[in-house]
Scaffold this active site. Structure first.
Site, PDB file in Angstrom:
ATOM      1  N   HIS A  44      -7.944  -3.215  -9.006  1.00 40.43           N
ATOM      2  CA  HIS A  44      -6.909  -3.054 -10.082  1.00 40.43           C
ATOM      3  C   HIS A  44      -6.046  -4.515  -9.919  1.00 40.43           C
ATOM      4  O   HIS A  44      -6.327  -5.400  -9.152  1.00 40.43           O
ATOM      5  CB  HIS A  44      -5.759  -1.979  -9.322  1.00 40.43           C
ATOM      6  CG  HIS A  44      -5.353  -2.157  -7.934  1.00 40.43           C
ATOM      7  ND1 HIS A  44      -6.118  -2.082  -6.811  1.00 40.43           N
ATOM      8  CD2 HIS A  44      -4.136  -2.928  -7.451  1.00 40.43           C
ATOM      9  CE1 HIS A  44      -5.579  -2.379  -5.746  1.00 40.43           C
ATOM     10  NE2 HIS A  44      -4.367  -3.067  -6.118  1.00 40.43           N
ATOM     11  N   HIS A 125      -4.457 -11.176  -9.570  1.00 40.36           N
ATOM     12  CA  HIS A 125      -5.542 -11.107  -9.237  1.00 40.36           C
ATOM     13  C   HIS A 125      -6.275  -9.746  -8.958  1.00 40.36           C
ATOM     14  O   HIS A 125      -5.525  -8.960  -8.708  1.00 40.36           O
ATOM     15  CB  HIS A 125      -5.828 -11.938  -7.788  1.00 40.36           C
ATOM     16  CG  HIS A 125      -5.187 -10.986  -6.624  1.00 40.36           C
ATOM     17  ND1 HIS A 125      -3.874 -11.330  -6.628  1.00 40.36           N
ATOM     18  CD2 HIS A 125      -5.687 -10.405  -5.723  1.00 40.36           C
ATOM     19  CE1 HIS A 125      -3.538 -10.505  -5.318  1.00 40.36           C
ATOM     20  NE2 HIS A 125      -4.799 -10.175  -4.892  1.00 40.36           N
TER      21      HIS A 125
END
EC number: 3.1.4.58
Length: 186
Positions: A44, A125
């Site tokens: 995620h 990220h």
């Protein structure tokens, strides 16, 4: 707040199947023995890490984000990187577009009445490897186009096999539904 009446939560963008498959291809090219691969279901992009939240704080978070609207976002994950000292390798954008930065600032502002305080600057990220040995390979990756139209309130659940992330609510889909601690609506 005890562990019995709270859970660790965060807001995140969740990859669709196409992005998940593209991330899996990136992971498959990483050197063997690089570290522990993050399970595909756990990948995620964190928008806001909340930490421990009891039922009252969860209700506040849900109410606050339900009153916001997320713009459609397009991200390009085109870079491998690592956080110094954290032994984490990740995939993310070389440059974070203003729409994503603006949305994260809006989300953080909405969460402030619930006691949210950003711990560090936002760094877009997706974690791929934990317990990494050394630095990630300096290779170019084909950009992974990620169109995000929703996000989720997630809970971190420890299990004997490692941490598992559970969706508590999806936004905007679950914005009008009540949220109860420990239960999923998404």
């Amino acid at each position: 707040m005890s562990r019995d009446d709270s859970q660790r939560v965060f807001f995140a963008l969740l990859p669709d199947d196409r992005v998940r498959e593209a991330l899996a291809a990136v992971v498959a090219r990483l050197p063997p023995g690089a570290g522990r691969k993050v399970p595909p279901a756990n990948r995620h992009l964190t928008l806001a890490f909340i930490g421990d939240a009891d039922a009252g704080r969860l209700a506040c978070l849900h109410e606050r984000v339900s009153a916001t609207s997320m713009p459609a976002l397009t991200l390009y994950l085109d870079r491998l990187g690592g956080f110094e000292g954290s032994r984490v390798w990740w995939c993310g954008p070389q440059a974070v577009d203003e729409p994503l930065l603006s949305w994260v600032r809006q989300l953080e502002t909405a969460l402030e009445p619930c006691g949210y305080r950003s711990r560090q600057a936002f760094r877009a990220h997706v974690t791929l490897i934990r317990g990494a040995r050394g630095q990630p390979p300096a290779e170019t990756i084909d950009p992974i186009r990620w169109e995000a139209h929703s996000y989720a309130l997630m809970a971190s659940r420890p299990t004997p096999a490692g941490v598992r992330y559970e969706v508590l609510a999806r936004y905007p889909e679950d914005a009008g539904m009540p949220l109860s601690a420990g239960a999923s609506v998404g």
